[in-house]
Design a protein around this motif. Sequence first.
Motif, PDB file in Angstrom:
ATOM      1  N   TYR A  83       1.008  -1.211  -0.182  1.00 45.58           N
ATOM      2  CA  TYR A  83      -0.042  -0.027  -0.205  1.00 45.58           C
ATOM      3  C   TYR A  83       0.834   1.157  -0.067  1.00 45.58           C
ATOM      4  CZ  TYR A  83      -3.493  -3.225   1.287  1.00 45.58           C
ATOM      5  OH  TYR A  83      -4.623  -4.622   0.961  1.00 45.58           O
ATOM      6  N   GLY A  84       2.173   1.101  -0.199  1.00 44.63           N
ATOM      7  CA  GLY A  84       3.022   2.365  -0.245  1.00 44.63           C
ATOM      8  C   GLY A  84       3.796   2.700   0.865  1.00 44.63           C
ATOM      9  N   LEU A  85       3.480   2.176   2.223  1.00 46.82           N
ATOM     10  CA  LEU A  85       4.196   2.614   3.378  1.00 46.82           C
ATOM     11  C   LEU A  85       5.480   1.909   3.642  1.00 46.82           C
ATOM     12  CD1 LEU A  85       4.201   4.074   6.375  1.00 46.82           C
ATOM     13  CD2 LEU A  85       2.948   1.840   6.920  1.00 46.82           C
ATOM     14  N   LYS A  86       6.571   2.641   3.694  1.00 49.73           N
ATOM     15  CA  LYS A  86       7.623   2.278   3.947  1.00 49.73           C
ATOM     16  C   LYS A  86       7.924   2.049   5.644  1.00 49.73           C
ATOM     17  CE  LYS A  86      10.514   4.111   0.051  1.00 49.73           C
ATOM     18  NZ  LYS A  86      11.511   4.836  -0.181  1.00 49.73           N
ATOM     19  N   LEU A  87       8.095   0.690   5.910  1.00 51.96           N
ATOM     20  CA  LEU A  87       7.891   0.344   7.359  1.00 51.96           C
ATOM     21  C   LEU A  87       9.358   0.978   8.033  1.00 51.96           C
ATOM     22  CD1 LEU A  87       5.785  -1.403   6.193  1.00 51.96           C
ATOM     23  CD2 LEU A  87       6.249  -3.187   8.012  1.00 51.96           C
ATOM     24  N   GLY A  88      10.491   0.812   7.574  1.00 55.85           N
ATOM     25  CA  GLY A  88      11.602   1.203   8.170  1.00 55.85           C
ATOM     26  C   GLY A  88      12.093   0.677   9.417  1.00 55.85           C
ATOM     27  N   ILE A  89      11.427  -0.531   9.519  1.00 53.40           N
ATOM     28  CA  ILE A  89      12.071  -1.356  10.572  1.00 53.40           C
ATOM     29  C   ILE A  89      13.003  -2.342  10.500  1.00 53.40           C
ATOM     30  CG2 ILE A  89      11.140  -3.334  12.468  1.00 53.40           C
ATOM     31  CD1 ILE A  89       8.379  -2.391  11.778  1.00 53.40           C
ATOM     32  N   THR A  90      13.990  -2.439  11.184  1.00 55.05           N
ATOM     33  CA  THR A  90      15.439  -3.535  11.187  1.00 55.05           C
ATOM     34  C   THR A  90      15.207  -4.429  12.207  1.00 55.05           C
ATOM     35  OG1 THR A  90      16.751  -1.835  12.518  1.00 55.05           O
ATOM     36  CG2 THR A  90      16.727  -1.575  10.108  1.00 55.05           C
ATOM     37  N   TYR A  91      16.114  -5.412  11.724  1.00 51.72           N
ATOM     38  CA  TYR A  91      16.071  -6.751  12.668  1.00 51.72           C
ATOM     39  C   TYR A  91      17.419  -7.269  12.881  1.00 51.72           C
ATOM     40  CZ  TYR A  91      11.214  -6.430  11.119  1.00 51.72           C
ATOM     41  OH  TYR A  91       9.739  -5.955  10.684  1.00 51.72           O
ATOM     42  N   PRO A  92      17.613  -7.993  13.882  1.00 55.54           N
ATOM     43  CA  PRO A  92      18.898  -8.694  13.791  1.00 55.54           C
ATOM     44  C   PRO A  92      19.145  -9.579  12.784  1.00 55.54           C
ATOM     45  CG  PRO A  92      17.296  -9.658  15.512  1.00 55.54           C
ATOM     46  CD  PRO A  92      16.650  -8.321  14.912  1.00 55.54           C
ATOM     47  N   ARG A  93      20.449  -9.656  12.326  1.00 52.10           N
ATOM     48  CA  ARG A  93      20.733 -10.640  11.272  1.00 52.10           C
ATOM     49  C   ARG A  93      21.854 -11.786  12.319  1.00 52.10           C
ATOM     50  NH1 ARG A  93      23.474  -8.445   6.385  1.00 52.10           N
ATOM     51  NH2 ARG A  93      24.824  -7.467   7.789  1.00 52.10           N
ATOM     52  N   VAL A  94      21.463 -13.131  12.202  1.00 48.39           N
ATOM     53  CA  VAL A  94      22.095 -14.235  12.718  1.00 48.39           C
ATOM     54  C   VAL A  94      22.791 -14.852  11.687  1.00 48.39           C
ATOM     55  CG1 VAL A  94      22.180 -15.781  14.525  1.00 48.39           C
ATOM     56  CG2 VAL A  94      20.408 -13.976  14.603  1.00 48.39           C
ATOM     57  N   ASP A  95      24.085 -15.194  11.681  1.00 49.00           N
ATOM     58  CA  ASP A  95      24.663 -16.318  10.913  1.00 49.00           C
ATOM     59  C   ASP A  95      23.917 -17.664  10.958  1.00 49.00           C
ATOM     60  OD1 ASP A  95      26.874 -17.255   9.132  1.00 49.00           O
ATOM     61  OD2 ASP A  95      26.945 -18.660  10.961  1.00 49.00           O
ATOM     62  N   PRO A  96      23.764 -18.446   9.924  1.00 47.90           N
ATOM     63  CA  PRO A  96      22.868 -19.523   9.953  1.00 47.90           C
ATOM     64  C   PRO A  96      23.357 -20.511  10.819  1.00 47.90           C
ATOM     65  CG  PRO A  96      22.816 -18.979   7.654  1.00 47.90           C
ATOM     66  CD  PRO A  96      23.614 -17.794   8.682  1.00 47.90           C
ATOM     67  N   ALA A  97      24.687 -20.742  11.066  1.00 48.41           N
ATOM     68  CA  ALA A  97      25.441 -21.763  11.794  1.00 48.41           C
ATOM     69  C   ALA A  97      25.222 -21.348  13.442  1.00 48.41           C
ATOM     70  CB  ALA A  97      26.965 -21.778  11.446  1.00 48.41           C
ATOM     71  N   GLU A  98      25.396 -20.025  13.664  1.00 44.04           N
ATOM     72  CA  GLU A  98      25.356 -19.488  15.048  1.00 44.04           C
ATOM     73  C   GLU A  98      23.853 -19.780  15.387  1.00 44.04           C
ATOM     74  OE1 GLU A  98      25.536 -15.389  17.757  1.00 44.04           O
ATOM     75  OE2 GLU A  98      25.595 -15.287  15.383  1.00 44.04           O
ATOM     76  N   ALA A  99      22.926 -19.490  14.608  1.00 37.39           N
ATOM     77  CA  ALA A  99      21.648 -19.463  14.919  1.00 37.39           C
ATOM     78  C   ALA A  99      21.244 -21.047  15.459  1.00 37.39           C
ATOM     79  CB  ALA A  99      20.489 -19.257  13.825  1.00 37.39           C
ATOM     80  N   VAL A 100      21.656 -21.996  14.559  1.00 43.33           N
ATOM     81  CA  VAL A 100      21.582 -23.314  14.986  1.00 43.33           C
ATOM     82  C   VAL A 100      22.308 -23.831  16.118  1.00 43.33           C
ATOM     83  CG1 VAL A 100      22.116 -25.644  14.216  1.00 43.33           C
ATOM     84  CG2 VAL A 100      21.271 -24.184  12.399  1.00 43.33           C
ATOM     85  N   ALA A 101      23.435 -23.433  16.471  1.00 41.59           N
ATOM     86  CA  ALA A 101      24.055 -23.601  17.891  1.00 41.59           C
ATOM     87  C   ALA A 101      23.542 -23.269  18.963  1.00 41.59           C
ATOM     88  CB  ALA A 101      25.400 -23.115  17.620  1.00 41.59           C
ATOM     89  N   VAL A 102      22.784 -21.735  18.822  1.00 39.02           N
ATOM     90  CA  VAL A 102      22.049 -21.198  19.988  1.00 39.02           C
ATOM     91  C   VAL A 102      20.878 -22.149  20.301  1.00 39.02           C
ATOM     92  CG1 VAL A 102      21.206 -19.247  20.586  1.00 39.02           C
ATOM     93  CG2 VAL A 102      23.136 -19.000  19.670  1.00 39.02           C
ATOM     94  N   ALA A 103      20.007 -22.379  19.303  1.00 39.13           N
ATOM     95  CA  ALA A 103      18.841 -23.083  19.338  1.00 39.13           C
ATOM     96  C   ALA A 103      19.068 -24.327  19.927  1.00 39.13           C
ATOM     97  CB  ALA A 103      18.234 -23.200  17.910  1.00 39.13           C
ATOM     98  N   ARG A 104      20.175 -25.026  19.565  1.00 38.90           N
ATOM     99  CA  ARG A 104      20.416 -26.499  19.843  1.00 38.90           C
ATOM    100  C   ARG A 104      20.762 -26.441  21.397  1.00 38.90           C
ATOM    101  NH1 ARG A 104      25.244 -30.603  17.857  1.00 38.90           N
ATOM    102  NH2 ARG A 104      24.091 -32.515  18.917  1.00 38.90           N
ATOM    103  N   THR A 105      21.632 -25.422  21.993  1.00 40.97           N
ATOM    104  CA  THR A 105      21.840 -25.201  23.467  1.00 40.97           C
ATOM    105  C   THR A 105      20.581 -24.801  24.058  1.00 40.97           C
ATOM    106  OG1 THR A 105      24.041 -24.451  22.959  1.00 40.97           O
ATOM    107  CG2 THR A 105      23.300 -23.974  24.909  1.00 40.97           C
ATOM    108  N   ALA A 106      19.879 -23.958  23.827  1.00 41.22           N
ATOM    109  CA  ALA A 106      18.613 -23.639  24.352  1.00 41.22           C
ATOM    110  C   ALA A 106      17.604 -24.767  24.290  1.00 41.22           C
ATOM    111  CB  ALA A 106      17.846 -22.486  23.558  1.00 41.22           C
TER     112      ALA A 106
END
Length: 572
Positions: A83-106
């Motif tokens: 509809y034309g609105l620029k949200l302008g929201i940014t999000y954290p970027r996580v390396d895939p290998a790091e994400a898997v390691a963190v998730a596995r530990t948790a």
Amino acid sequence: MSSSATARTDFFARHEVLLRRAADAVTERGYFSAYPESPSKSVYGEEAPAAGEAAFRARLDKPFDLPGHPGEAGAVGAEVSPYGLKLGITYPRVDPAEAVAVARTAGRAWRRATPDERAGVAAEILARLNAASFEMAHAVHHTTGQPFVMAFQAGGANAQDRGLEAVAYAWAAQKRHPATASWVKPQRKGEPIALDKTFTPVGRGVSVLVACNTFPTWNGYPGLFASLVTGNPVIVKPHANAVLPLALSVRLARDVLAEAGFDPNVVLLAAEAADGRSAQPLATHPDVRIVDFTGSTRFGDWLEDNARQAAVHTEKAGLNTVVLDSTDDYKGLLRNLAFSLSLYSGQMCTTPQNLYVPRSGLRGDQGVKTPAEFAADLSGALDKLLGDPQRAAGTLGALATGAVLDRVEKARTVGSVRYGGRPVEHPEYPQAVLRTPLVAVLDATEDAEVYRAEWFGPVSFVIATDSTEHSLDLLRETIGRFGALTATVHSTEEPVLEAAREAALDAGVHLAENFTGQVFVNQSAAFSDFHGSQANPAASATLTDPAFVTGRFAVLQSRRPATPADEEGGRA
């Protein structure tokens, strides 16, 4: 509760009645909904609509806050509303290998939680998502292009029902076996052999959810909650165009996990830039054991072929089909079909594409209609439905991407006769791109190459066939080869309906018969309707059935010789 959650809120006790009712509902298959789908102040409270919009607006033009989340904060994000609105929201970027390691530990402590604890946490997440339904509706509306009311329903309440349905299946499946058992085998001589046994449901490992642009929550929640309740940590990989709805979901999930005494990293967000390619390394990582995907056939097939270490659940695309033989309510048929083609501009995996009409005509209460006459009447019904700009905008929404518009333009070059595909100006958002459904008339023999491809978006074909029998043969052959999420038949003849049921069974597709009222083939009701089918190439999973959850966990046993009975006759 587990020791890690001692003195924490007992979410299972809070939601046990709901969980039991939901578990009953999935076996009864009647109407059940836990979350009201009406965006009404009388249902959600006088202040809810304004508060939800304010919460959405407050998130614009700043980093999305995910306390304790790994990765580089504010690194990615370029969502622009259809509809034309620029949200302008940014999000954290996580390396895939790091994400898997963190998730596995948790996930280790999460694995030790009981099925009751995990189901209670999931139900609380859903309760908070429901409380945030108006904020979620704005997020879905502005990332997918869905009309606002549809975004509230499909992106909010209906998605929450689909999530609860998965929770109910997963919870019940893990409780099918007892937690403990005493095994006693009589002997011909001497004392019986006795063992004490425990049975523990254990998740397979890290789960990855690869979500789509158009229905991030409705298609995403079943896999998210099925994996969580069966003891698996989940990495949520949103489509780059629709991050916010799943970021909100991840944020609420992490809050509830922390309150329950678990590591919030049991649920992670894996946002990426528009040109990112993190889905491939995530899905094929050796420690990822479950993948849920909604999207294109090409990438879904790639996942099925390459993520061999994981259980892969896909919903892809196909050739949704309507067989038109006869009707006793021609006007109702046209109204129903016109709405089905128009809803969200046909950007639904369930929208009909191929409409088969015998050359001799569709017989009905308004006479016999040849394929060309039927196409003209359908075009008239579409014009009537979409003639008012306000109503058109509330039905069509906006085209989600330029690729959909390109498809509409390409469809102008096929067929002998074409109707529709005209621009509609949105009364509130002039930058939105809207098109009425384009309907082209094809020949079953001469134009086979055209209708045997998927045309995602507001494009459908009226296809002239030799007979109804020929139409059913085409249903059976095209869906069997290319897949479909839905099929429909219209006939006043019971033998034709029975033949259609047999053809649908052969093709492995769900069938709707004679829909002329206010139920539409696009729509699928949680707790009653099955969505998708492993029986044809359009999907490798069904939302939701037992197979969707049972492959996410194993029941592991431990055995030991039974302890001799104590003085009171019990076991130590």
